[in-house]
Scaffold this motif. Structure first.
Motif, PDB file in Angstrom:
ATOM      1  N   ALA A  14       0.820  -1.214   0.000  1.00 25.27           N
ATOM      2  CA  ALA A  14       0.000   0.000   0.000  1.00 25.27           C
ATOM      3  C   ALA A  14       0.852   1.262   0.000  1.00 25.27           C
ATOM      4  O   ALA A  14       0.435   2.308  -0.506  1.00 25.27           O
ATOM      5  CB  ALA A  14      -0.934   0.000   1.213  1.00 25.27           C
ATOM      6  N   ALA A  15       2.069   1.158   0.548  1.00 27.16           N
ATOM      7  CA  ALA A  15       2.976   2.311   0.604  1.00 27.16           C
ATOM      8  C   ALA A  15       3.959   2.308  -0.553  1.00 27.16           C
ATOM      9  O   ALA A  15       4.959   3.027  -0.534  1.00 27.16           O
ATOM     10  CB  ALA A  15       3.727   2.303   1.929  1.00 27.16           C
ATOM     11  N   GLY A  16       3.665   1.534  -1.580  1.00 22.43           N
ATOM     12  CA  GLY A  16       4.610   1.343  -2.673  1.00 22.43           C
ATOM     13  C   GLY A  16       5.022   2.608  -3.387  1.00 22.43           C
ATOM     14  O   GLY A  16       6.113   2.673  -3.967  1.00 22.43           O
TER      15      GLY A  16
ATOM     16  N   ILE B 297       1.130   7.817   8.180  1.00 18.39           N
ATOM     17  CA  ILE B 297       0.656   8.838   9.114  1.00 18.39           C
ATOM     18  C   ILE B 297       0.656  10.154   8.332  1.00 18.39           C
ATOM     19  O   ILE B 297       1.699  10.796   8.175  1.00 18.39           O
ATOM     20  CB  ILE B 297       1.558   8.961  10.355  1.00 18.39           C
ATOM     21  CG1 ILE B 297       1.715   7.598  11.036  1.00 18.39           C
ATOM     22  CG2 ILE B 297       1.007  10.003  11.311  1.00 18.39           C
ATOM     23  CD1 ILE B 297       0.431   7.040  11.610  1.00 18.39           C
ATOM     24  N   GLY B 298      -0.494  10.504   7.794  1.00 23.26           N
ATOM     25  CA  GLY B 298      -0.548  11.667   6.919  1.00 23.26           C
ATOM     26  C   GLY B 298       0.218  11.387   5.647  1.00 23.26           C
ATOM     27  O   GLY B 298      -0.028  10.393   4.954  1.00 23.26           O
TER      28      GLY B 298
ATOM     29  N   ARG C 243       3.453  10.798   5.625  1.00 18.23           N
ATOM     30  CA  ARG C 243       4.716  10.174   5.993  1.00 18.23           C
ATOM     31  C   ARG C 243       4.503   8.710   6.362  1.00 18.23           C
ATOM     32  O   ARG C 243       3.361   8.239   6.492  1.00 18.23           O
ATOM     33  CB  ARG C 243       5.360  10.942   7.147  1.00 18.23           C
ATOM     34  CG  ARG C 243       5.459  12.443   6.880  1.00 18.23           C
ATOM     35  CD  ARG C 243       6.294  13.150   7.901  1.00 18.23           C
ATOM     36  NE  ARG C 243       7.724  13.006   7.623  1.00 18.23           N
ATOM     37  CZ  ARG C 243       8.683  13.375   8.463  1.00 18.23           C
ATOM     38  NH1 ARG C 243       8.367  13.860   9.657  1.00 18.23           N
ATOM     39  NH2 ARG C 243       9.954  13.240   8.151  1.00 18.23           N
ATOM     40  N   LEU C 244       5.618   8.006   6.522  1.00 19.06           N
ATOM     41  CA  LEU C 244       5.578   6.579   6.810  1.00 19.06           C
ATOM     42  C   LEU C 244       6.254   6.286   8.140  1.00 19.06           C
ATOM     43  O   LEU C 244       7.276   6.888   8.476  1.00 19.06           O
ATOM     44  CB  LEU C 244       6.301   5.790   5.712  1.00 19.06           C
ATOM     45  CG  LEU C 244       5.784   5.976   4.285  1.00 19.06           C
ATOM     46  CD1 LEU C 244       6.676   5.206   3.308  1.00 19.06           C
ATOM     47  CD2 LEU C 244       4.339   5.515   4.146  1.00 19.06           C
ATOM     48  N   VAL C 245       5.693   5.337   8.875  1.00 18.93           N
ATOM     49  CA  VAL C 245       6.263   4.890  10.144  1.00 18.93           C
ATOM     50  C   VAL C 245       6.565   3.406  10.033  1.00 18.93           C
ATOM     51  O   VAL C 245       5.686   2.605   9.700  1.00 18.93           O
ATOM     52  CB  VAL C 245       5.295   5.144  11.318  1.00 18.93           C
ATOM     53  CG1 VAL C 245       5.832   4.503  12.595  1.00 18.93           C
ATOM     54  CG2 VAL C 245       5.077   6.639  11.515  1.00 18.93           C
ATOM     55  N   LEU C 246       7.816   3.043  10.298  1.00 17.10           N
ATOM     56  CA  LEU C 246       8.219   1.644  10.290  1.00 17.10           C
ATOM     57  C   LEU C 246       8.072   1.065  11.686  1.00 17.10           C
ATOM     58  O   LEU C 246       8.493   1.678  12.677  1.00 17.10           O
ATOM     59  CB  LEU C 246       9.664   1.495   9.819  1.00 17.10           C
ATOM     60  CG  LEU C 246       9.877   1.407   8.295  1.00 17.10           C
ATOM     61  CD1 LEU C 246       9.426   2.689   7.603  1.00 17.10           C
ATOM     62  CD2 LEU C 246      11.334   1.111   7.964  1.00 17.10           C
ATOM     63  N   VAL C 247       7.459  -0.127  11.761  1.00 22.01           N
ATOM     64  CA  VAL C 247       7.212  -0.801  13.027  1.00 22.01           C
ATOM     65  C   VAL C 247       8.005  -2.105  13.036  1.00 22.01           C
ATOM     66  O   VAL C 247       7.896  -2.916  12.106  1.00 22.01           O
ATOM     67  CB  VAL C 247       5.710  -1.092  13.228  1.00 22.01           C
ATOM     68  CG1 VAL C 247       5.472  -1.753  14.582  1.00 22.01           C
ATOM     69  CG2 VAL C 247       4.888   0.186  13.091  1.00 22.01           C
ATOM     70  N   GLY C 248       8.804  -2.320  14.078  1.00 23.46           N
ATOM     71  CA  GLY C 248       9.623  -3.515  14.160  1.00 23.46           C
ATOM     72  C   GLY C 248       8.879  -4.690  14.741  1.00 23.46           C
ATOM     73  O   GLY C 248       7.817  -4.544  15.372  1.00 23.46           O
TER      74      GLY C 248
ATOM     75  N   ASP D 214      10.607   7.067  14.195  1.00 22.27           N
ATOM     76  CA  ASP D 214      10.060   8.370  13.831  1.00 22.27           C
ATOM     77  C   ASP D 214       9.712   8.379  12.349  1.00 22.27           C
ATOM     78  O   ASP D 214      10.357   7.714  11.535  1.00 22.27           O
ATOM     79  CB  ASP D 214      11.073   9.472  14.137  1.00 22.27           C
ATOM     80  CG  ASP D 214      11.280   9.676  15.634  1.00 22.27           C
ATOM     81  OD1 ASP D 214      10.385   9.293  16.417  1.00 22.27           O
ATOM     82  OD2 ASP D 214      12.347  10.205  16.023  1.00 22.27           O
ATOM     83  N   PRO D 215       8.700   9.144  11.965  1.00 23.77           N
ATOM     84  CA  PRO D 215       8.231   9.135  10.569  1.00 23.77           C
ATOM     85  C   PRO D 215       9.321   9.526   9.567  1.00 23.77           C
ATOM     86  O   PRO D 215      10.206  10.336   9.853  1.00 23.77           O
ATOM     87  CB  PRO D 215       7.100  10.164  10.565  1.00 23.77           C
ATOM     88  CG  PRO D 215       6.633  10.213  11.983  1.00 23.77           C
ATOM     89  CD  PRO D 215       7.856  10.022  12.810  1.00 23.77           C
TER      90      PRO D 215
END
Length: 454
Positions: free
Chosen positions: A177-179, A285-286, A288-293, A300-301
């Motif tokens: 989706a964030a491609g 997030i708006g 920007r992108l947030v990576l989750v481990g 941080d975005p």
């Protein structure tokens, strides 16, 4: 009209890249008809996609001997052996002239969609080895064709199948989706549109090989010219003394310089590092992108993500062949122990050929970067030796097939592609030694270094 015997059929080579074209040159030298099937419109189509990247191998290490013999009568101007080409140089000054010298033996816009034995799926034993191969080809205009071959040499590489962001080998949740904000290639920041994408932005670079080093160095240079440009370097493991390669002790000086430039980017604050982070998900997030481990950490975005976590072979069109592949690396079973990054780092692979590359299916070979499966590094000189050995075997010269005709540097399996806008930067290091920890990405195919890095 009688059908041709198997020995009268051509050897089909898949891919008109460095190793595929070298295979064709060796076949010609042996008096065997090659047919090279290239999906792209020109020779070295994959190499051209990283044309802005400078190899940290010299021209002396990037030209196959049989190819040079084939080129000599054409008036080909051999480049200065001591200089370092870009991917674009390699394609334009060597690969395309070599393909042109091969003439009608190279077909463009020919995508291989399947390979099998004529009249035999992978289940059938009866008279299997006596049947020619049938190669299913889709032309650029949509026309389908079936080609018979006495043998198949798959040199299609791994460039078209980069590994995803997810730490488990699958796409991270939300990755597709964030491609629009994710790239799987080293950016060409000389391209105005690409430069605008990263200028003044915060970009996450995921990976720990030479291509990640290249991206970090590019972004560090951009940060000097464009305020607000920052890089976040994400590693799946920690930073050790070997993380940045061999430095000044690297036997391939240009590769050592590349690692030192990436190290400087971190030490000078133009890039910050996050270690031990395996991405589980990516959220919007708006804008920007947030990576989750996978350990629950949320970074941080960032504005953009560059994923350089390796490449993998496309085996889909080989599903009807009986291949003997290692269950982890997807490399030939006899080769895999020599290149396994779980065990080896550098200097532990020796030149190899037909014996290590053989499969239960006779006369089919995966060569070049594809032969290394998911292993992170590859040397083009090794690939040239592979196809020399294989073509000797196909010609019935077993003695030559099993003879080692290549001496590798102590850096062994180490390889990679570098940036080095100034070729003289490659002279900064000195010989000897090697890097330590295995890398996670390969890009292109240089020699003695071109895909990934240690």
């Amino acid at each position: 009209m009688n059908a041709p015997t198997t020995t009268e059929l051509p050897v089909v080579v898949i891919g008109a890249g460095p190793i595929g074209l070298a295979a064709a040159a060796h076949l010609v030298e042996r008096g065997i008809e090659p047919l090279v099937l290239e999906a792209g419109p020109v020779a070295g189509s994959a190499v051209r996609e990283w044309s802005h990247v400078r190899l940290f191998s010299t021209w002396a290490e990037l030209v196959d001997p049989a190819a040079e013999k084939l080129l000599a009568p054409t008036g080909w101007g051999k480049p200065d052996a001591a200089t370092y080409p870009t991917g674009g140089d390699w394609a334009e000054r060597y690969l395309q002239p070599l393909a042109d010298a091969l003439g009608g033996a190279v077909r463009y816009g020919a995508t291989v969609t399947g390979v099998s034995r004529l009249g035999r799926d992978r289940v059938v034993d009866a008279d299997r080895a006596e049947q020619p191969f049938t190669i299913h080809v889709l032309a650029a205009d949509g026309h389908e064709e079936r080609i018979l071959a006495r043998a198949v040499i798959d040199a299609s590489g791994t460039w078209s199948t980069p590994s995803p962001l997810g730490g488990n080998g699958l796409p991270a949740l939300g990755e597709k989706a964030a491609g629009d904000r994710i790239s799987y290639r080293v950016p060409d920041l000389k391209d105005p549109a690409v430069r605008a994408r990263y200028a003044g932005k915060r970009t996450a670079v995921v990976g720990s090989g030479a291509s990640a080093f290249t991206a970090l160095a590019y972004l560090a240079d951009l940060a000097e010219e464009e305020p607000g440009t920052r890089a976040l370097w994400i590693l799946r493991r920690g930073i050790t003394g070997s993380t940045f390669g061999g430095g000044e002790a690297d036997q391939l000086p240009a590769r050592g310089t590349l690692g030192l430039r990436a190290k400087a980017a971190v030490e000078q604050g133009r890039a910050s590092a996050v270690t031990g982070f395996r991405t589980e998900a990516i959220e919007r997030i708006g804008d920007r992108l947030v990576l989750v481990g996978d350990d629950g950490r949320r970074l941080d975005p960032v504005d953009e993500v560059i994923v350089l976590t390796g490449l993998r072979p496309d085996l889909s069109y080989l599903s009807e062949l009986r291949l003997g592949l290692d269950e982890r690396l997807q490399a030939p079973v006899a080769l895999a122990p020599l290149i396994d990054p779980n065990v080896h780092s550098c200097g532990t692979v020796y030149p190899h050929g037909v014996n290590e590359l053989a499969h239960p299916e006779r006369d089919v070979y995966l060569v070049g970067m594809k032969s290394y499966g998911r292993a992170p590094t590859f040397l083009a000189m090794t690939g040239y030796e592979q196809v020399r050995s294989i073509t000797a075997a196909l010609a019935g010269d077993r003695e030559a097939a099993e003879r080692v005709e290549l001496t590798l540097p102590e850096t062994g399996v180490c390889g990679g592609a570098g940036l080095f806008g100034e070729p003289e930067a490659a002279e900064a290091g000195a010989g000897g030694g090697c890097c330590g920890a295995p890398a996670t990405l390969q890009i292109g195919m240089g020699a003695p270094a071109s895909s990934g890095g240690c």
